[in-house]
Design a protein around this motif. Structure first.
Motif, PDB file in Angstrom:
ATOM      1  N   ILE A 176       0.610  -1.236  -0.080  1.00  0.00           N
ATOM      2  CA  ILE A 176       0.133   0.093   0.011  1.00  0.00           C
ATOM      3  C   ILE A 176       0.968   1.454  -0.013  1.00  0.00           C
ATOM      4  N   SER A 177       1.941   1.114   0.857  1.00  0.00           N
ATOM      5  CA  SER A 177       2.800   2.208   0.997  1.00  0.00           C
ATOM      6  C   SER A 177       3.603   2.534  -0.415  1.00  0.00           C
ATOM      7  N   SER A 178       3.783   1.664  -1.270  1.00  0.00           N
ATOM      8  CA  SER A 178       4.527   1.738  -2.486  1.00  0.00           C
ATOM      9  C   SER A 178       3.334   2.356  -3.531  1.00  0.00           C
ATOM     10  N   VAL A 179       2.148   2.267  -3.479  1.00  0.00           N
ATOM     11  CA  VAL A 179       1.323   2.518  -4.448  1.00  0.00           C
ATOM     12  C   VAL A 179       1.649   4.192  -4.981  1.00  0.00           C
ATOM     13  N   LYS A 180       1.680   4.339  -6.383  1.00  0.00           N
ATOM     14  CA  LYS A 180       2.473   5.485  -6.864  1.00  0.00           C
ATOM     15  C   LYS A 180       1.545   6.139  -8.148  1.00  0.00           C
ATOM     16  N   PRO A 228     -22.833   1.182 -10.191  1.00  0.00           N
ATOM     17  CA  PRO A 228     -22.921   2.378 -10.562  1.00  0.00           C
ATOM     18  C   PRO A 228     -24.513   2.786 -10.716  1.00  0.00           C
ATOM     19  N   GLY A 229     -25.006   3.985 -10.493  1.00  0.00           N
ATOM     20  CA  GLY A 229     -26.482   4.540 -10.498  1.00  0.00           C
ATOM     21  C   GLY A 229     -26.895   4.608 -11.907  1.00  0.00           C
ATOM     22  N   ASP A 230     -26.213   4.854 -12.778  1.00  0.00           N
ATOM     23  CA  ASP A 230     -26.769   5.129 -14.266  1.00  0.00           C
ATOM     24  C   ASP A 230     -26.724   4.027 -15.191  1.00  0.00           C
ATOM     25  N   LYS A 231     -26.379   2.634 -14.489  1.00  0.00           N
ATOM     26  CA  LYS A 231     -26.618   1.405 -15.127  1.00  0.00           C
ATOM     27  C   LYS A 231     -27.766   0.596 -14.480  1.00  0.00           C
ATOM     28  N   PRO A 232     -28.314  -0.513 -15.201  1.00  0.00           N
ATOM     29  CA  PRO A 232     -29.450  -1.210 -14.960  1.00  0.00           C
ATOM     30  C   PRO A 232     -29.363  -1.474 -13.123  1.00  0.00           C
ATOM     31  N   TYR A 233     -30.096  -1.447 -12.369  1.00  0.00           N
ATOM     32  CA  TYR A 233     -30.101  -1.879 -10.902  1.00  0.00           C
ATOM     33  C   TYR A 233     -29.625  -3.248 -10.987  1.00  0.00           C
ATOM     34  N   SER A 234     -28.692  -3.504  -9.951  1.00  0.00           N
ATOM     35  CA  SER A 234     -28.059  -4.563  -9.557  1.00  0.00           C
ATOM     36  C   SER A 234     -27.026  -5.307 -10.549  1.00  0.00           C
ATOM     37  N   THR A 235     -26.594  -4.432 -11.274  1.00  0.00           N
ATOM     38  CA  THR A 235     -25.404  -4.931 -12.214  1.00  0.00           C
ATOM     39  C   THR A 235     -24.235  -4.271 -11.843  1.00  0.00           C
ATOM     40  N   LEU A 236     -23.211  -5.131 -11.771  1.00  0.00           N
ATOM     41  CA  LEU A 236     -21.755  -4.909 -11.102  1.00  0.00           C
ATOM     42  C   LEU A 236     -20.937  -4.482 -12.404  1.00  0.00           C
ATOM     43  N   TRP A 237     -20.260  -3.769 -12.052  1.00  0.00           N
ATOM     44  CA  TRP A 237     -19.384  -3.096 -13.056  1.00  0.00           C
ATOM     45  C   TRP A 237     -17.797  -2.648 -12.439  1.00  0.00           C
ATOM     46  N   GLU A 238     -17.043  -3.118 -13.293  1.00  0.00           N
ATOM     47  CA  GLU A 238     -15.410  -2.751 -13.030  1.00  0.00           C
ATOM     48  C   GLU A 238     -14.848  -1.539 -13.727  1.00  0.00           C
ATOM     49  N   SER A 239     -14.362  -0.661 -13.043  1.00  0.00           N
ATOM     50  CA  SER A 239     -13.522   0.728 -13.816  1.00  0.00           C
ATOM     51  C   SER A 239     -12.242   0.637 -13.828  1.00  0.00           C
ATOM     52  N   LYS A 240     -11.454   0.740 -14.770  1.00  0.00           N
ATOM     53  CA  LYS A 240     -10.131   0.619 -14.704  1.00  0.00           C
ATOM     54  C   LYS A 240      -9.284   1.975 -14.962  1.00  0.00           C
ATOM     55  N   GLY A 241      -8.376   2.285 -14.484  1.00  0.00           N
ATOM     56  CA  GLY A 241      -7.636   3.558 -14.829  1.00  0.00           C
ATOM     57  C   GLY A 241      -6.171   3.601 -14.324  1.00  0.00           C
ATOM     58  N   LYS A 242      -5.835   4.924 -14.559  1.00  0.00           N
ATOM     59  CA  LYS A 242      -4.420   5.151 -13.820  1.00  0.00           C
ATOM     60  C   LYS A 242      -4.564   6.002 -12.862  1.00  0.00           C
ATOM     61  N   ILE A 243      -3.733   6.008 -11.776  1.00  0.00           N
ATOM     62  CA  ILE A 243      -3.502   6.995 -10.853  1.00  0.00           C
ATOM     63  C   ILE A 243      -2.952   8.194 -11.397  1.00  0.00           C
ATOM     64  N   THR A 244      -3.646   9.379 -11.113  1.00  0.00           N
ATOM     65  CA  THR A 244      -3.229  10.515 -11.904  1.00  0.00           C
ATOM     66  C   THR A 244      -2.828  11.672 -10.645  1.00  0.00           C
ATOM     67  N   GLN A 245      -2.981  11.305  -9.529  1.00  0.00           N
ATOM     68  CA  GLN A 245      -2.352  12.322  -8.395  1.00  0.00           C
ATOM     69  C   GLN A 245      -2.253  11.430  -7.141  1.00  0.00           C
ATOM     70  N   ILE A 246      -1.489  11.645  -6.142  1.00  0.00           N
ATOM     71  CA  ILE A 246      -1.630  10.720  -4.723  1.00  0.00           C
ATOM     72  C   ILE A 246      -0.939  11.705  -3.957  1.00  0.00           C
ATOM     73  N   GLU A 247      -1.442  11.980  -2.828  1.00  0.00           N
ATOM     74  CA  GLU A 247      -0.756  12.538  -1.709  1.00  0.00           C
ATOM     75  C   GLU A 247       0.402  11.505  -0.922  1.00  0.00           C
ATOM     76  N   SER A 248       1.310  12.205  -0.378  1.00  0.00           N
ATOM     77  CA  SER A 248       2.504  11.201  -0.053  1.00  0.00           C
ATOM     78  C   SER A 248       2.044  10.235   1.145  1.00  0.00           C
ATOM     79  N   ASP A 249       0.960  10.931   1.978  1.00  0.00           N
ATOM     80  CA  ASP A 249       0.551   9.946   3.015  1.00  0.00           C
ATOM     81  C   ASP A 249      -0.596   8.849   2.494  1.00  0.00           C
ATOM     82  N   GLY A 250      -1.106   8.936   1.163  1.00  0.00           N
ATOM     83  CA  GLY A 250      -2.108   7.999   0.655  1.00  0.00           C
ATOM     84  C   GLY A 250      -3.489   8.721   1.167  1.00  0.00           C
ATOM     85  N   SER A 251      -3.667   9.842   1.850  1.00  0.00           N
ATOM     86  CA  SER A 251      -5.150  10.180   2.250  1.00  0.00           C
ATOM     87  C   SER A 251      -6.062  10.827   1.016  1.00  0.00           C
ATOM     88  N   PHE A 252      -5.367  10.945  -0.170  1.00  0.00           N
ATOM     89  CA  PHE A 252      -6.108  11.496  -1.296  1.00  0.00           C
ATOM     90  C   PHE A 252      -5.377  11.013  -2.668  1.00  0.00           C
TER      91      PHE A 252
END
Length: 245
Positions: free
Chosen positions: A148-152, A163-187
């Motif tokens: 966790i501490s090495s996430v960058k 997600p609420g914009d999709k049919p109720y009870s359907t499960l979705w996975e979103s994938k992307g890249k981290i674009t900003q991270i605080e040094s302590d991981g709080s944001f």
């Protein structure tokens, strides 16, 4: 209600960021291409661990939660903020192998101590009508403190939820890249689309380990910006201590 909450939190983050606002790549990202529906037959680990946190009297008001123990789940504080009497207002809704939804009562809500930590632990009771669904769920594996501490910035990360914009009870996975991270991981921010209903979704690394939580988004389908935080040592200790009680 949940959509308004997500939008307000996202706006608050943007105001707080000020000069630290994330600068995404010049290329415009199509948010729809960052997420994929997880079909029921493919809902094995880690997907089976992710469920809905549902208000009983308001079908459109729900968030996402995920198992970290046999009867314990994590979600965002703001997902359950409206529940004055959780056992009568909230359930954790799980889809059984028979395709039916089973509701589990929320017995207790234990929020993280800091107001800024948008994380809470739910303890649920049993549903006598459900035979075996709960026992078959594997809680999410929490990544090691070192991992966790090495996430960058630049790391690939995934959010799994409802997600609420999709049919109720359907499960979705979103994938992307981290674009900003605080040094302590709080944001942190990442460039994948989530929507109202995704609040409380787990953030998963490429080894299917839990590293953090989603808690807000601009809900922009072009050049999406999603906010979250890592499961820092103090949050990990809070989680472990609460579950062991």
């Amino acid at each position: 209600m949940m959509k308004k909450i997500v939008a307000c939190i996202a706006l608050g983050f943007l105001l707080l960021l000020g000069s630290h606002t994330t600068v995404l790549a010049d290329k415009v990202i199509d948010g729809e291409k960052t997420r994929t529906e997880v079909k029921e037959k493919k809902q094995v680990y880690p997907y089976q661990s992710v469920v809905r946190v549902q208000y009983l009297k308001r079908k459109k008001d729900y968030g996402t939660g995920f198992f970290v123990g046999r009867h314990h789940l994590l979600t965002n504080k703001h997902v359950v903020a409206d529940a004055k009497k959780p056992s009568k207002e909230l359930v954790v809704r799980i889809k059984g192998k028979d395709g039916k939804d089973y509701d589990y009562p929320v017995k207790k809500i234990t929020p993280a101590k800091k107001d800024s930590d948008d994380m809470t632990i739910l303890e649920i009771g049993d549903n006598p009508k459900d035979k075996g669904t709960l026992a078959a769920i594997t809680p999410l594996k929490i990544a090691s403190p070192k991992t966790i501490s090495s996430v960058k910035k630049g790391d690939t990360i995934r959010a799994i939820g409802y997600p609420g914009d999709k049919p109720y009870s359907t499960l979705w996975e979103s994938k992307g890249k981290i674009t900003q991270i605080e040094s302590d991981g709080s944001f942190l921010t990442f460039n994948a689309l989530i929507y109202s209903g995704n609040s409380g979704s787990p953030l998963i690394n490429e080894k299917n380990e839990l590293v953090g939580l989603v808690n807000a988004s601009t809900e922009g389908k072009k050049k999406p910006k999603t906010f979250g935080f890592l499961l820092r040592p103090e949050l990990r200790r809070f989680l472990t201590k609460t579950i062991e009680k």
